[in-house]
Scaffold this active site. Structure first.
Site, PDB file in Angstrom:
ATOM      1  N   LYS A 116       0.849  -1.190   0.000  1.00 41.27           N
ATOM      2  CA  LYS A 116       0.000   0.000   0.000  1.00 41.27           C
ATOM      3  C   LYS A 116       0.883   1.238   0.000  1.00 41.27           C
ATOM      4  CE  LYS A 116      -3.723   2.261   2.493  1.00 41.27           C
ATOM      5  NZ  LYS A 116      -4.650   2.187   3.610  1.00 41.27           N
ATOM      6  N   LYS A 175      -1.942  -1.507  -4.145  1.00 39.49           N
ATOM      7  CA  LYS A 175      -2.813  -0.336  -4.104  1.00 39.49           C
ATOM      8  C   LYS A 175      -1.970   0.927  -4.123  1.00 39.49           C
ATOM      9  CE  LYS A 175      -5.904   1.870  -0.884  1.00 39.49           C
ATOM     10  NZ  LYS A 175      -6.345   1.911   0.468  1.00 39.49           N
TER      11      LYS A 175
HETATM   12  C1  PBG Z   1      -7.717   3.289   4.949  1.00 42.29           C
HETATM   13  C2  PBG Z   1      -7.940   3.187   3.496  1.00 42.29           C
HETATM   14  C3  PBG Z   1      -7.639   4.126   2.488  1.00 42.29           C
HETATM   15  C4  PBG Z   1      -8.219   3.638   1.335  1.00 42.29           C
HETATM   16  C5  PBG Z   1      -8.776   2.418   1.642  1.00 42.29           C
HETATM   17  N1  PBG Z   1      -8.584   2.139   2.997  1.00 42.29           N
HETATM   18  C6  PBG Z   1      -7.008   5.391   2.427  1.00 42.29           C
HETATM   19  C7  PBG Z   1      -5.945   5.978   3.145  1.00 42.29           C
HETATM   20  O1  PBG Z   1      -4.874   5.432   3.410  1.00 42.29           O
HETATM   21  O2  PBG Z   1      -6.194   7.135   3.437  1.00 42.29           O
HETATM   22  C8  PBG Z   1      -8.211   4.353   0.025  1.00 42.29           C
HETATM   23  C9  PBG Z   1      -9.130   3.862  -0.981  1.00 42.29           C
HETATM   24  C10 PBG Z   1      -9.359   4.764  -2.107  1.00 42.29           C
HETATM   25  O3  PBG Z   1      -8.709   5.816  -2.277  1.00 42.29           O
HETATM   26  O4  PBG Z   1     -10.236   4.412  -2.891  1.00 42.29           O
HETATM   27  N2  PBG Z   1      -6.593   3.017   5.523  1.00 42.29           N
END
Ligand code: PBG
Length: 321
Positions: A179, A232
């Site tokens: 991530k 991601k």
């Molecule tokens: C939470 C999380 C995030 C997303 C999914 N779960 C964002 C973040 O780290 O702020 C992002 C998903 C998206 O942008 O569609 N930790």
């Protein structure tokens, strides 16, 4: 292209935002076409996509009660477990996945519990404990997969142990393995009101220029017991998806995130491109990179378009007969 997309409906995972209440369906300003649903309107939305072939949902809560510890994420009778139970009651075959993170529930907007509220230093032990409690509540409600995205160290193994020790051996884990710390999450943070109040997430999310650590994190999640691994965001990271695909045989998900979605919507509204063709091209790109599953907000439009096409086709056949 359309046929390719149709053949891949089974790869799509539709993310949905849930909040407390009855009859709620509020459009999210930063993500046109996406809504905050209450559990009852969620059932209608799930029915719409399920009838059209989507059988995997990923749920996020939009929490209105927030505190330093994110405690509304793991108290009894919370919103997500209720929504999961309702979904399972109405559609036993839908695969329900739930996000396991504290950022939507903490007053400071960070993904874990902080040691010191004046700076970003995550208390990993307390965070793992909170995430495990949250995962158990979701599992008890019937979630098929819990998806830890807080990026706490050892989050997958901590949750795996908690599930195994409490009778939820069959509940699976989708790890947000690689991530990246990304601007592409902007519209999501607007939707979940989860942007950090101070500091940023660079301490616990990957740097976009670091593919080496990304692959290490994937390996680590596999070792800790993740059933699905994830990269991601998707579009700026197709090379990472490909590298993960070539190295690991595990089910691989790509998260086509909110910023990627919002760009498509904005460009479509300005007439820069044909939205349907753009979305199909994106799905083809992510597929080509090697992902098994594609988590995408476009899921609803895709099945809507495919169905409209089919209806039109049937009508044409009737006319020519
Ligand atoms: C939470 C999380 C995030 C997303 C999914 N779960 C964002 C973040 O780290 O702020 C992002 C998903 C998206 O942008 O569609 N930790």
């Amino acid at each position: 292209m359309e046929d390719m997309v149709r053949d891949n409906i089974g790869s799509l995972v539709y993310p949905l935002f849930i909040k407390k209440g009855i009859g709620v369906k509020e459009e999210i300003a930063s993500m046109p076409g996406q809504y905050r649903f209450s559990a009852d309107t969620l059932i209608d939305e799930a029915g719409f996509v399920y009838e059209r072939g989507i059988d995997k949902l990923l749920l996020f809560e939009i929490a209105d009660i927030k505190d330093e510890y994110g405690s509304s994420a793991y108290r009894q009778n919370s919103v997500i477990p209720y929504a999961v139970a309702e979904l399972k009651k109405n559609f036993p075959d839908i695969i329900v996945m739930t996000d396991i993170c504290l950022c939507a529930y903490t007053s400071h907007g960070h993904c874990g519990i902080l040691k010191d509220c004046a700076q970003v230093s995550i208390d990993n032990e307390k965070t793992l404990d909170a995430l495990s409690k949250m995962a158990l509540l979701h599992a008890a409600a019937g979630a098929d997969y819990v998806a830890p995205s807080a990026m706490a160290k050892q989050q997958v193994s901590a949750i795996r142990h908690a599930l195994d020790n409490n009778g939820y051996r069959n509940t699976k884990i989708m790890g947000y393995s690689a991530k990246f710390s990304s601007q592409f999450y902007g519209p999501f943070r607007g939707a979940a009101k989860s942007a950090p109040r101070f500091g940023d997430r660079r301490g616990y999310q990957l740097s976009p220029d670091d593919s080496f650590t990304a692959l290490k994190e994937v390996e680590e999640d596999i070792r800790e017991g993740a059933d699905i691994i994830m990269v991601k965001p998707a579009l700026g990271y197709l090379d990472i998806i490909r590298q993960v695909r070539d190295r690991f045989p595990h089910t691989l998900a790509a998260y086509n995130v909110s910023g990627e979605y919002a760009m498509v919507k904005a460009g479509s509204a300005l007439g820069y491109w044909d939205e349907r063709k753009m979305v199909y091209e994106i799905i083809a790109s992510i597929k080509r990179s090697g992902a098994d599953l594609i988590i995408t907000y476009h899921a609803r439009d895709i099945v809507k378009w495919l169905f409209e096409k089919e209806a039109q086709y049937e009508k044409e056949i009737l006319f020519t007969k």
